[in-house]
Design a protein around this motif. Structure first.
Motif, PDB file in Angstrom:
ATOM      1  N   MET A   1     136.034 125.653  42.980  1.00 28.36           N
ATOM      2  CA  MET A   1     135.054 125.101  43.780  1.00 28.36           C
ATOM      3  C   MET A   1     135.234 126.235  45.197  1.00 28.36           C
ATOM      4  O   MET A   1     135.941 126.646  45.602  1.00 28.36           O
ATOM      5  CB  MET A   1     135.811 123.723  44.479  1.00 28.36           C
ATOM      6  CG  MET A   1     134.739 123.308  45.669  1.00 28.36           C
ATOM      7  SD  MET A   1     135.117 121.434  45.744  1.00 28.36           S
ATOM      8  CE  MET A   1     134.681 120.603  44.054  1.00 28.36           C
ATOM      9  N   GLN A   2     133.774 126.381  45.719  1.00 26.94           N
ATOM     10  CA  GLN A   2     133.649 127.462  46.604  1.00 26.94           C
ATOM     11  C   GLN A   2     134.409 127.151  47.698  1.00 26.94           C
ATOM     12  O   GLN A   2     134.333 125.789  48.333  1.00 26.94           O
ATOM     13  CB  GLN A   2     132.146 127.355  46.872  1.00 26.94           C
ATOM     14  CG  GLN A   2     131.276 128.023  45.571  1.00 26.94           C
ATOM     15  CD  GLN A   2     129.802 128.195  46.075  1.00 26.94           C
ATOM     16  OE1 GLN A   2     129.428 127.747  47.089  1.00 26.94           O
ATOM     17  NE2 GLN A   2     129.099 128.557  45.199  1.00 26.94           N
ATOM     18  N   PRO A   3     134.881 128.258  48.465  1.00 30.32           N
ATOM     19  CA  PRO A   3     135.582 127.818  49.990  1.00 30.32           C
ATOM     20  C   PRO A   3     134.514 127.378  50.895  1.00 30.32           C
ATOM     21  O   PRO A   3     133.428 127.633  50.727  1.00 30.32           O
ATOM     22  CB  PRO A   3     136.253 129.198  50.194  1.00 30.32           C
ATOM     23  CG  PRO A   3     135.563 130.208  49.526  1.00 30.32           C
ATOM     24  CD  PRO A   3     135.097 129.555  48.262  1.00 30.32           C
ATOM     25  N   THR A   4     134.918 126.599  51.770  1.00 32.37           N
ATOM     26  CA  THR A   4     134.023 126.109  52.812  1.00 32.37           C
ATOM     27  C   THR A   4     134.464 126.182  54.113  1.00 32.37           C
ATOM     28  O   THR A   4     135.727 126.486  54.492  1.00 32.37           O
ATOM     29  CB  THR A   4     133.930 124.634  52.550  1.00 32.37           C
ATOM     30  OG1 THR A   4     132.879 123.984  53.478  1.00 32.37           O
ATOM     31  CG2 THR A   4     135.149 123.802  52.941  1.00 32.37           C
ATOM     32  N   GLU A   5     133.651 126.535  55.076  1.00 30.60           N
ATOM     33  CA  GLU A   5     133.892 126.430  56.380  1.00 30.60           C
ATOM     34  C   GLU A   5     133.247 125.326  57.161  1.00 30.60           C
ATOM     35  O   GLU A   5     132.293 124.700  56.484  1.00 30.60           O
ATOM     36  CB  GLU A   5     133.439 127.866  57.223  1.00 30.60           C
ATOM     37  CG  GLU A   5     134.194 128.733  56.834  1.00 30.60           C
ATOM     38  CD  GLU A   5     133.572 130.234  57.668  1.00 30.60           C
ATOM     39  OE1 GLU A   5     132.725 129.920  58.151  1.00 30.60           O
ATOM     40  OE2 GLU A   5     134.029 131.381  57.086  1.00 30.60           O
ATOM     41  N   MET A   6     133.727 124.625  58.309  1.00 28.78           N
ATOM     42  CA  MET A   6     133.103 123.599  58.825  1.00 28.78           C
ATOM     43  C   MET A   6     131.709 124.062  59.333  1.00 28.78           C
ATOM     44  O   MET A   6     131.337 125.151  59.860  1.00 28.78           O
ATOM     45  CB  MET A   6     133.959 123.187  60.223  1.00 28.78           C
ATOM     46  CG  MET A   6     133.459 121.896  60.775  1.00 28.78           C
ATOM     47  SD  MET A   6     133.933 121.628  62.531  1.00 28.78           S
ATOM     48  CE  MET A   6     133.001 122.692  63.320  1.00 28.78           C
ATOM     49  N   ARG A   7     130.838 122.910  59.042  1.00 28.23           N
ATOM     50  CA  ARG A   7     129.403 123.281  59.395  1.00 28.23           C
ATOM     51  C   ARG A   7     128.900 121.954  60.367  1.00 28.23           C
ATOM     52  O   ARG A   7     129.820 121.073  60.520  1.00 28.23           O
ATOM     53  CB  ARG A   7     128.553 123.295  58.317  1.00 28.23           C
ATOM     54  CG  ARG A   7     128.874 124.330  57.446  1.00 28.23           C
ATOM     55  CD  ARG A   7     127.981 124.160  56.067  1.00 28.23           C
ATOM     56  NE  ARG A   7     128.496 125.113  55.183  1.00 28.23           N
ATOM     57  CZ  ARG A   7     127.837 125.600  54.027  1.00 28.23           C
ATOM     58  NH1 ARG A   7     126.669 125.018  53.463  1.00 28.23           N
ATOM     59  NH2 ARG A   7     128.092 126.560  52.917  1.00 28.23           N
ATOM     60  N   ARG A   8     127.755 122.134  60.983  1.00 29.42           N
ATOM     61  CA  ARG A   8     127.356 120.831  61.669  1.00 29.42           C
ATOM     62  C   ARG A   8     125.898 120.536  61.170  1.00 29.42           C
ATOM     63  O   ARG A   8     125.236 121.452  60.829  1.00 29.42           O
ATOM     64  CB  ARG A   8     127.322 121.086  63.059  1.00 29.42           C
ATOM     65  CG  ARG A   8     128.771 120.947  63.916  1.00 29.42           C
ATOM     66  CD  ARG A   8     128.779 120.906  65.511  1.00 29.42           C
ATOM     67  NE  ARG A   8     129.954 120.650  65.944  1.00 29.42           N
ATOM     68  CZ  ARG A   8     130.878 121.626  66.304  1.00 29.42           C
ATOM     69  NH1 ARG A   8     130.412 122.923  66.124  1.00 29.42           N
ATOM     70  NH2 ARG A   8     131.886 121.430  66.558  1.00 29.42           N
ATOM     71  N   SER A   9     125.780 119.416  61.048  1.00 30.75           N
ATOM     72  CA  SER A   9     124.460 118.716  60.726  1.00 30.75           C
ATOM     73  C   SER A   9     123.438 118.926  61.569  1.00 30.75           C
ATOM     74  O   SER A   9     123.528 119.100  62.696  1.00 30.75           O
ATOM     75  CB  SER A   9     124.537 116.933  60.128  1.00 30.75           C
ATOM     76  OG  SER A   9     124.680 116.203  61.276  1.00 30.75           O
ATOM     77  N   THR A  10     122.133 118.568  61.093  1.00 31.04           N
ATOM     78  CA  THR A  10     120.993 118.460  62.025  1.00 31.04           C
ATOM     79  C   THR A  10     121.269 117.068  62.847  1.00 31.04           C
ATOM     80  O   THR A  10     121.934 116.319  62.408  1.00 31.04           O
ATOM     81  CB  THR A  10     119.707 118.383  61.090  1.00 31.04           C
ATOM     82  OG1 THR A  10     119.528 119.441  60.511  1.00 31.04           O
ATOM     83  CG2 THR A  10     118.427 118.400  62.005  1.00 31.04           C
ATOM     84  N   ALA A  11     120.814 117.093  63.865  1.00 28.06           N
ATOM     85  CA  ALA A  11     120.963 116.045  64.878  1.00 28.06           C
ATOM     86  C   ALA A  11     120.250 114.689  64.438  1.00 28.06           C
ATOM     87  O   ALA A  11     119.013 115.021  63.924  1.00 28.06           O
ATOM     88  CB  ALA A  11     120.714 116.268  66.191  1.00 28.06           C
ATOM     89  N   VAL A  12     120.828 113.653  64.402  1.00 30.02           N
ATOM     90  CA  VAL A  12     120.453 112.488  64.338  1.00 30.02           C
ATOM     91  C   VAL A  12     120.747 111.576  65.339  1.00 30.02           C
ATOM     92  O   VAL A  12     121.974 111.354  65.692  1.00 30.02           O
ATOM     93  CB  VAL A  12     120.898 111.851  62.866  1.00 30.02           C
ATOM     94  CG1 VAL A  12     120.149 110.167  63.196  1.00 30.02           C
ATOM     95  CG2 VAL A  12     120.302 112.405  61.872  1.00 30.02           C
ATOM     96  N   ASP A  13     119.695 110.982  66.219  1.00 36.18           N
ATOM     97  CA  ASP A  13     119.831 110.347  67.437  1.00 36.18           C
ATOM     98  C   ASP A  13     120.649 111.235  68.380  1.00 36.18           C
ATOM     99  O   ASP A  13     121.623 110.657  69.417  1.00 36.18           O
ATOM    100  CB  ASP A  13     120.793 109.120  67.420  1.00 36.18           C
ATOM    101  CG  ASP A  13     120.109 108.053  66.323  1.00 36.18           C
ATOM    102  OD1 ASP A  13     118.897 108.211  66.328  1.00 36.18           O
ATOM    103  OD2 ASP A  13     120.558 107.289  65.708  1.00 36.18           O
ATOM    104  N   GLY A  14     120.576 112.763  68.283  1.00 34.63           N
ATOM    105  CA  GLY A  14     121.348 113.469  69.147  1.00 34.63           C
ATOM    106  C   GLY A  14     122.658 113.848  68.738  1.00 34.63           C
ATOM    107  O   GLY A  14     123.224 114.638  69.351  1.00 34.63           O
TER     108      GLY A  14
END
Length: 295
Positions: A1-14
């Motif tokens: 499984m590929q290593p991951t770094e924390m990401r952030r989603s596109t905003a929903v309701d800000g």
């Protein structure tokens, strides 16, 4: 499984959700599981489950609205943290990452949000794997035994909770430790280092209040149990659902599983002996296995 770094989603309701995305090296079209944490935790509640799913599915683990490293816009109200609003962010993440239909798995707050997502967008939900809370408690939530456990939900709706706890690390750590020790089963001891980490997260100014906005929105078990009514058969949650019901959760006795057929069209209930409230940490093998059965 590929290593991951924390990401952030596109905003929903800000709101932008922080999330970890664990993707297999091969088969990018593999089925996905989305894991939803509880209070008082964050996405690290699944640190023992994710390795058990490695290579079998894509695993996305977000911090919910008001928790962890997720971003909160200015001027929010408690309604922005309710189950339906939280589900919008989770479904937005599933859409953004093109995960659907995905297995959504959760416990505590995450269980309610998973159920709300399945009601709202069953086309994006392959199945649910959840532990309590679940519908069906009804007015049993007002029994003396239940009220001795659910006192904190009324407390969270008072300004006093903010005055005593928000931004006060020592008080926050003591408060969180109470729940992590009282709600867990007899064989689970929360690691002091993990309690320290959670205290750092929850003690940031505004963070504690953001986390308890779930209760201030009316999404806690007491408020929801008293308001719920069995839906018409056609309105029951339609997606296949596995319920993992713990033996030693002081909040949710097993007797409260007797009305699930009134709320789910296709539900299996499994007992977790020796396990308390924190299912993904106390029974990670059983939790992962239930997810893989639904992939």
């Amino acid at each position: 499984m590929q290593p991951t770094e924390m990401r952030r989603s596109t905003a929903v309701d800000g709101f932008r959700l922080a999330y970890d995305d664990h993707r297999p090296h091969a088969s990018p079209e593999v089925a996905a599981a989305v894991l939803l944490h509880g209070w008082p935790g964050d996405r690290r509640d699944f640190r023992a489950v994710v390795p058990l799913l490695t290579g079998r599915c894509r695993v996305v683990v977000p911090d919910l609205r008001g928790f962890g490293a997720s971003e909160t816009p200015e001027g929010t109200s408690p309604a922005d943290y309710a189950a339906a609003a939280q589900a919008r962010s989770v479904l937005g993440l599933i859409d953004e990452l093109q995960l659907g239909p995905a297995v959504i798995a959760g416990y505590d707050v995450g269980s309610r949000i998973a159920q709300a997502a399945a009601r709202s967008r069953p086309d994006l939900v392959r199945a649910l794997v959840v532990s309590p809370p679940l519908p069906g408690a009804g007015d049993r939530v007002l029994s003396p035994d239940a009220q001795r456990e659910f006192w904190y939900q009324a407390f969270h709706r008072l300004e006093l909770a903010e005055q005593l706890l928000d931004g006060n690390r020592a008080a926050v750590r003591s408060y969180l430790e109470h729940f992590w020790t009282h709600w867990s089963g007899p064989d689970y001891v929360p690691a002091p280092a993990e309690l320290d980490r959670l205290a750092d997260v929850y003690a940031r100014p505004g963070a504690f209040v953001a986390s308890i906005n779930w209760y201030r929105s009316g999404s806690g078990t007491v408020a929801m149990s008293l308001a719920e009514r069995p839906p018409a058969p056609s309105e029951r949650i339609a997606v296949p659902t596995t319920v993992l019901w713990q033996e030693h959760d002081p909040l949710f006795p097993r007797a409260w599983s007797d009305r699930l057929d009134d709320h789910f069209a296709d539900v299996q209930v499994r007992s977790l002996d020796g396990v308390g409230h924190f299912t993904p940490l106390e029974a990670p093998g059983e939790f992962a296995a239930a997810i893989l059965e639904r992939i």
